[in-house]
Design an enzyme around this catalytic site. Structure first.
Site, PDB file in Angstrom:
ATOM      1  N   LYS A   1     -11.438 -29.741 -34.063  1.00 56.38           N
ATOM      2  CA  LYS A   1     -12.784 -30.166 -33.665  1.00 56.38           C
ATOM      3  C   LYS A   1     -13.080 -31.488 -34.349  1.00 56.38           C
ATOM      4  O   LYS A   1     -12.731 -31.676 -35.519  1.00 56.38           O
ATOM      5  CB  LYS A   1     -13.793 -29.079 -34.079  1.00 56.38           C
TER       6      LYS A   1
ATOM      7  N   SER B   1     -21.348 -25.515 -29.947  1.00 55.26           N
ATOM      8  CA  SER B   1     -20.935 -26.905 -29.967  1.00 55.26           C
ATOM      9  C   SER B   1     -19.414 -27.110 -29.936  1.00 55.26           C
ATOM     10  O   SER B   1     -18.971 -28.200 -29.599  1.00 55.26           O
ATOM     11  CB  SER B   1     -21.490 -27.596 -31.210  1.00 55.26           C
TER      12      SER B   1
ATOM     13  N   SER C   1     -21.471 -21.545 -32.717  1.00 56.61           N
ATOM     14  CA  SER C   1     -20.639 -22.566 -32.072  1.00 56.61           C
ATOM     15  C   SER C   1     -19.152 -22.253 -31.961  1.00 56.61           C
ATOM     16  O   SER C   1     -18.425 -22.985 -31.300  1.00 56.61           O
ATOM     17  CB  SER C   1     -20.807 -23.905 -32.782  1.00 56.61           C
TER      18      SER C   1
END
Ligand code: GLN
Length: 492
Positions: A79, A154, A178
């Site tokens: 990420k 997210s 997330s």
């Protein structure tokens, strides 16, 4: 070999160990898929092809020398919130579009030590604020199951790369869901560990008392391999806990589902907005666990209505404080031709942050300001404690708590939920972060549009092995985690 992307992490490790393929072949295979398929999914913000091939060669050399460990040469996507030395770390923001980190996050460094090969950095909501990945400066990532839908957020890029077979597993972070919600939207397994289990060093902060990194992959087994890399105490993160780490892979069959007591919170299944298909799939999965020997116990979680307001005070308050460091002076975006220092601050922050981030900074600054601090922030902290106590009371009677991960399946891209609607979609995930507990998402079927549905299991502190073990055994008895989106079936 054309189907290397179909292999589980265990199969990849075995294939590399038995020299069925090299890390270079495997890495090149993934890079080719990314080149061919990612234009449709838009999951990668940065592909680090050259560096990945060099890491793969180094991994192959280690193996030749008999110095490989279990994951040496296995590719991963990070990420874009984890700092990577020499590689842009954007956090999905224009503010950090030009930011090259001078150091690696601990999670990234541990990955390197384990011999993982970094394919690249993947998309996310700006500074991890959001539930769709649409707030990214780099545009929306698509859900591999339906390209006109969001992958969730997210950690939407992390979910999309795995669901499209553009990486075998990925790191994610979970401040209020997330990891679990995008795993749910993309038919994956994702684990949010106990607060303090995974180092936050070098993980760009959103809300520091809630943020926690964790693995996202197809199965509990794949997640266990990545947890073995990610977990552990880190002297560079004062909130990371000095506590022995389990061998999550060895523990995959350690929990007896037979004697398991699963709490079903009454309040959770009566939430307005809980989609009928989501409810049905989650109930079916619980029935399956019951068939496997578990006992379902109705429980009360009386604080449910307080989750959203409490989280949406505390998270923005911490965000407003964390994001004050982005001032246009030290690093990150700087506006053109500032007239004076105030103009520099104002315009750098107005131009560098997107609308959702600005909204959170405003809410958080308000909640922390003199005169409102006691009424909002202090009150929210007190309610937070009550939410935690509610869970601890429940765990006196049950081993784990079951819930949907999200009230709906994936939204359409551009559904333009108003902010409050979007925040309400976090109802099932945010309390876990407020309490600091671990929780896992497992895929348990599809709705009428063939969009994945997820079951969430919430555990007591440090029960990561137990959660992975329950889901692993569920996955030995079902095949939802083996289903693949059409785009993942495409060969490069
Ligand atoms: N959707 C939640 C938020 O916007 C959670 C995000 C997260 O876990 N990073 O705050």
């Amino acid at each position: 070999m054309t189907d290397l992307h179909r292999l589980s992490i265990r199969e990849l490790a075995e294939g590399l160990a038995q020299a069925q393929f090299s890390s270079r072949e495997l890495t090149a295979h993934y890079l080719k898929r990314i080149e061919k398929i990612d234009a449709q999914v838009q999951s990668y913000v940065t592909v680090t092809a050259e560096q990945a091939l060099a890491q793969a060669d180094a991994a192959d050399a280690l193996r030749q020398a008999g110095q490989a460990t279990v994951l040496t040469g296995v590719p991963i996507a990070h990420k874009d919130i984890f700092c990577t030395q020499g590689i842009r770390t954007s956090a999905g923001s224009k503010m950090l579009d030009n930011f090259i980190s001078p150091y690696d996050a601990t999670v990234v460094a541990k990955g390197k030590t384990a011999g993982l090969v970094t394919l690249g950095k993947v998309n996310m909501d700006e500074f991890a604020m959001g539930s769709t990945s649409e707030s990214s400066y780099y545009g929306a990532t698509k859900n591999p199951w339906a390209l006109d839908h969001v992958p969730g957020g997210s950690s939407g890029g992390s979910a999309a790369v795995v669901a499209a077979d553009l990486a075998p597993f990925a790191t994610g972070t979970d401040t209020g869901g997330s990891i679990r919600q995008p795993a749910s939207f993309c038919g994956l397994t994702g684990l949010k560990p106990t607060y303090g289990r995974v180092s936050r060093f070098g993980m760009i902060a959103y809300a520091s008392s809630l943020d926690q990194g964790g693995p996202m992959a197809r199965s509990a087994e794949d997640c266990a391999y990545l947890m073995n890399v990610m977990a552990g105490h880190d002297a560079k993160d004062s909130t990371s806990i000095e506590k022995d780490v389990d061998d999550y892979v060895a523990n995959l069959n350690s929990t007896a589902v037979k004697s398991l007591r699963i709490g079903i919170p009454k309040q959770y299944f009566n939430v307005a907005g809980l989609d009928a298909a989501v409810k049905a799939r989650v109930e079916e999965s619980l029935k399956k666990l019951e068939e496997m020997g578990a006992t379902l116990v109705e429980i009360d979680l009386n604080m449910t209505e307080a989750y959203v307001p409490t989280y949406y005070l505390i998270a923005p308050a911490e965000a407003s404080s964390n994001l004050s460091r982005f001032d246009g002076v030290r690093y990150g975006y700087r506006c053109e031709n500032p007239t004076d220092i105030l103009d520099l601050y104002k315009r750098s922050r107005s131009e560098g942050f997107g609308p959702e981030v600005q909204r959170r900074i405003l809410i958080g600054t308000y909640a922390l300001s003199a005169g409102y601090y006691d009424a909002y922030y202090v009150k929210a902290q007190k309610v937070r404690r009550l939410i935690q106590q509610d869970f601890l009371k429940a765990f006196e009677n049950v081993d784990v708590i079951a819930a949907p991960s999200a009230p709906t399946t994936a939204y359409r891209i551009g559904a333009s939920l108003d902010p409050v609607e979007m925040y309400l979609g976090d109802i099932y995930t945010i309390a876990v972060n407020l309490a600091g507990l671990p929780a896992i998402n497992a895929p348990v079927g599809f709705d009428q549009d063939q969009l994945p549905v997820g079951l969430q299991l919430i555990g007591n502190y440090w029960s990561e092995s137990q959660l992975l073990s329950i889901v692993h055994q569920y996955q030995q008895n079902t095949d939802w985690h083996t289903k693949r989106a059409a785009i993942a079936e495409e060969n490069a």
